[in-house]
Design an enzyme around this catalytic site. Structure first.
Site, PDB file in Angstrom:
ATOM      1  N   ASP A 119       3.111  -4.870   8.046  1.00 14.62           N
ATOM      2  CA  ASP A 119       1.922  -4.033   7.894  1.00 14.62           C
ATOM      3  C   ASP A 119       0.709  -4.956   8.027  1.00 14.62           C
ATOM      4  O   ASP A 119       0.388  -5.726   7.119  1.00 14.62           O
ATOM      5  CB  ASP A 119       1.953  -3.342   6.520  1.00 14.62           C
ATOM      6  CG  ASP A 119       0.662  -2.582   6.229  1.00 14.62           C
ATOM      7  OD1 ASP A 119      -0.283  -2.686   7.032  1.00 14.62           O
ATOM      8  OD2 ASP A 119       0.605  -1.894   5.189  1.00 14.62           O
ATOM      9  N   LYS A 125     -10.188  -0.915  10.605  1.00 18.65           N
ATOM     10  CA  LYS A 125     -10.332  -2.100   9.734  1.00 18.65           C
ATOM     11  C   LYS A 125     -10.703  -3.335  10.544  1.00 18.65           C
ATOM     12  O   LYS A 125     -10.847  -4.427   9.996  1.00 18.65           O
ATOM     13  CB  LYS A 125      -9.024  -2.353   8.980  1.00 18.65           C
ATOM     14  CG  LYS A 125      -8.577  -1.129   8.191  1.00 18.65           C
ATOM     15  CD  LYS A 125      -8.013  -1.463   6.860  1.00 18.65           C
ATOM     16  CE  LYS A 125      -7.340  -0.245   6.269  1.00 18.65           C
ATOM     17  NZ  LYS A 125      -7.941   0.177   5.015  1.00 18.65           N
ATOM     18  N   HIS A 152       0.874  -1.178   0.000  1.00 18.42           N
ATOM     19  CA  HIS A 152       0.000   0.000   0.000  1.00 18.42           C
ATOM     20  C   HIS A 152       0.916   1.235   0.000  1.00 18.42           C
ATOM     21  O   HIS A 152       2.032   1.179   0.530  1.00 18.42           O
ATOM     22  CB  HIS A 152      -0.828  -0.049   1.281  1.00 18.42           C
ATOM     23  CG  HIS A 152      -1.881   0.999   1.406  1.00 18.42           C
ATOM     24  ND1 HIS A 152      -1.602   2.283   1.812  1.00 18.42           N
ATOM     25  CD2 HIS A 152      -3.218   0.959   1.210  1.00 18.42           C
ATOM     26  CE1 HIS A 152      -2.726   2.983   1.862  1.00 18.42           C
ATOM     27  NE2 HIS A 152      -3.727   2.204   1.497  1.00 18.42           N
ATOM     28  N   GLN A 159      -4.451  -5.218   6.850  1.00 14.88           N
ATOM     29  CA  GLN A 159      -5.460  -6.146   6.349  1.00 14.88           C
ATOM     30  C   GLN A 159      -5.498  -7.459   7.128  1.00 14.88           C
ATOM     31  O   GLN A 159      -6.489  -8.187   7.068  1.00 14.88           O
ATOM     32  CB  GLN A 159      -5.225  -6.439   4.850  1.00 14.88           C
ATOM     33  CG  GLN A 159      -5.459  -5.247   3.941  1.00 14.88           C
ATOM     34  CD  GLN A 159      -6.887  -4.709   4.010  1.00 14.88           C
ATOM     35  OE1 GLN A 159      -7.838  -5.435   4.289  1.00 14.88           O
ATOM     36  NE2 GLN A 159      -7.048  -3.425   3.764  1.00 14.88           N
ATOM     37  N   CYS A 171      -4.715   2.548  -3.645  1.00 10.82           N
ATOM     38  CA  CYS A 171      -3.463   3.042  -3.042  1.00 10.82           C
ATOM     39  C   CYS A 171      -2.342   2.030  -3.202  1.00 10.82           C
ATOM     40  O   CYS A 171      -1.533   1.836  -2.277  1.00 10.82           O
ATOM     41  CB  CYS A 171      -3.642   3.405  -1.566  1.00 10.82           C
ATOM     42  SG  CYS A 171      -4.813   4.713  -1.318  1.00 10.82           S
TER      43      CYS A 171
HETATM   44  N1  PMP Z   1      -1.643  -0.853   4.517  1.00  9.05           N
HETATM   45  C1  PMP Z   1      -2.593  -1.604   3.954  1.00  9.05           C
HETATM   46  C2  PMP Z   1      -2.250  -2.987   3.479  1.00  9.05           C
HETATM   47  C3  PMP Z   1      -3.890  -1.115   3.832  1.00  9.05           C
HETATM   48  O1  PMP Z   1      -4.842  -1.872   3.284  1.00  9.05           O
HETATM   49  C4  PMP Z   1      -4.190   0.190   4.308  1.00  9.05           C
HETATM   50  C5  PMP Z   1      -5.583   0.797   4.171  1.00  9.05           C
HETATM   51  N2  PMP Z   1      -6.208   0.582   2.964  1.00  9.05           N
HETATM   52  C6  PMP Z   1      -3.162   0.938   4.889  1.00  9.05           C
HETATM   53  C7  PMP Z   1      -1.912   0.386   4.975  1.00  9.05           C
HETATM   54  C8  PMP Z   1      -3.397   2.325   5.414  1.00  9.05           C
HETATM   55  O2  PMP Z   1      -4.292   2.274   6.482  1.00  9.05           O
HETATM   56  P1  PMP Z   1      -4.933   3.619   7.099  1.00  9.05           P
HETATM   57  O3  PMP Z   1      -5.496   4.376   5.947  1.00  9.05           O
HETATM   58  O4  PMP Z   1      -5.969   3.092   8.027  1.00  9.05           O
HETATM   59  O5  PMP Z   1      -3.842   4.341   7.780  1.00  9.05           O
END
Ligand code: PMP
Length: 406
Positions: free
Chosen positions: A200, A226, A123, A203, A364
């Protein structure tokens, strides 16, 4: 097996009618999950009964707020099986957690000679903080590639690691491909080469059972929103011996021991990394959400979401000219796809007109799109409260959309 009908009663928002008339089919859980009533109640209860600033007050209300706040830290510790509460730092979310780590690890452990590895399926929040830190600290950034099935080419990792490699930062589950990366063996390999590992978990926190001691990762980060908790709260888990060597991120109240006109001495972990007034209600809400998930049963939730993903995949495979991005056998919680030449945005819009919420775009993760030479995908993603019937409604809506757009 989960009693999904009962679970759905805990999530008032699922009763929302789209544009006041259509039943909502919410399949955008990788972006954010809905919140159970117990979490919503915890937020209003905090403001109705407990609101005071934490840690600072001698008065009763402040000590009550502090007790609830620290109980949430203990609940997070328990949920991911961290050794102690001092390993748990509260942030605003995965993004802030990764920015914190990129900055403080760079200052504390990296120099111009160092190398950092990430992957091509990250991401943006696990790419851009490294770009920003790289600009200041001049280390070299390398990427583990992935293959067309959406699986990391892990055999390349051994070649990427050199004596200069200090750190690997990797997603546990790809938010676009759904791939579950084999992080345990990757962590083992990294540690044999004295490489620290950040996972990270944005997910994975809601879709896998997480035991940071068993994984032996050095850091694990996630967002509350999440995993059925409020927005604006996130976590860094870090090993004590590393956190204690790390320079702070933000400066301000709470993170100090003593401040004079010329110098600051910093507080102990985890408070050293928690400058300023935290989002107390959201933190308490996170603790409540994790207890809720535990009560429902993490293993049962995983099994149910797995079933939904396989059911939806089988049904999607009957669609002519469909391409599913992410074909790993080790996959969880989301499905990315395109149908023929139909633009992902058009498809998402026509599904929305039928009450079905999915996500469209690059999620993203533009390097993933660049791998497949596409601009974006349609993505459906599951949570404990989704049903087979919702997938059937999605399929009917999809067939209608395809007929309209082709
Ligand atoms: N890493 C991953 C794998 C994600 O899916 C996301 C959110 N889509 C993020 C980081 C960023 O998370 P947040 O927007 O809650 O900070």
């Amino acid at each position: 097996m989960l009693d999904v009908k009962e679970i759905r009663k805990d999530f008032p928002l699922l009763e929302t009618k789209v544009r006041d008339k259509l039943p909502l089919v919410y399949l955008d859980n990788a972006a954010t999950t809905q919140k159970p009533k117990c979490v919503i109640d915890a937020l209003s209860d905090y403001y109705l009964r407990l609101n005071a600033n934490v840690h600072r007050g001698v008065h009763w209300l402040s000590s009550q707020a502090t007790d609830y706040f620290e109980l949430a830290r203990e609940r997070v510790r328990d949920f991911i099986n961290a050794p102690k509460t001092e390993n748990i730092i509260f942030t605003r979310g995965t993004t802030e957690s990764l920015n914190l780590l990129a900055e403080t690890i760079s200052i504390s452990f990296l120099d111009e000679d160092s190398e950092v590895i990430i992957s091509e399926m990250e991401h943006h929040s696990n790419i851009v903080p490294w770009h920003i830190a790289q600009k200041k600290h001049k280390f070299k950034l390398k990427y583990i590639p992935f293959n067309d099935k959406g699986e990391l080419e892990t055999e390349q990792l051994q070649n990427l690691i050199t004596p200069k490699t200090k750190l690997l930062s990797l997603t546990h589950i790809s938010n676009t491909l759904g791939t579950i990366n084999p992080i345990k063996s990757i962590i083992e390999l990294c540690h044999k080469n004295n490489v620290m590992v950040i996972i990270d978990g944005a997910q994975s926190i809601a879709h896998l059972s997480i035991d940071v001691q068993d994984l032996d990762c050095d850091f694990y980060v996630f967002s509350g929103h999440k995993v059925y908790a409020p927005m604006g709260i996130g976590v860094v888990y870090g090993k004590k011996e590393l956190l204690e060597k790390m320079y702070p991120y933000h400066g301000g109240g709470e993170m100090i021991k003593e401040v004079s006109m010329t110098a600051t001495t910093f507080n102990d972990i985890p408070y050293r990394f928690e400058a300023g007034t935290p989002s107390v209600a959201d933190t308490i809400g996170l603790g409540v959400a994790l207890e809720y998930l535990k009560k429902v049963g993490v293993q049962d939730v995983i099994a149910w979401e797995d079933h939904l993903m396989h059911y939806a995949t089988e049904r999607l495979q009957t669609i002519e000219n469909i391409r599913i991005f992410g074909q790993s056998n080790n996959k969880s919680s989301c499905i990315s796809f395109l149908v023929g030449n139909i633009h992902h945005f058009d498809l998402g819009t026509i599904l929305d007109m039928q009450g079905v919420a999915i996500r469209t775009g690059h999620h993203c993760a533009q390097p993933v799109m660049q791998h497949y030479h596409i601009e974006g995908t349609d993505r459906l993603s599951f949570a404990m409260y989704n049903t087979e019937q919702e997938i059937d409604i999605f399929m009917t809506a999809l067939q209608k959309a395809i007929a309209m757009l082709q």
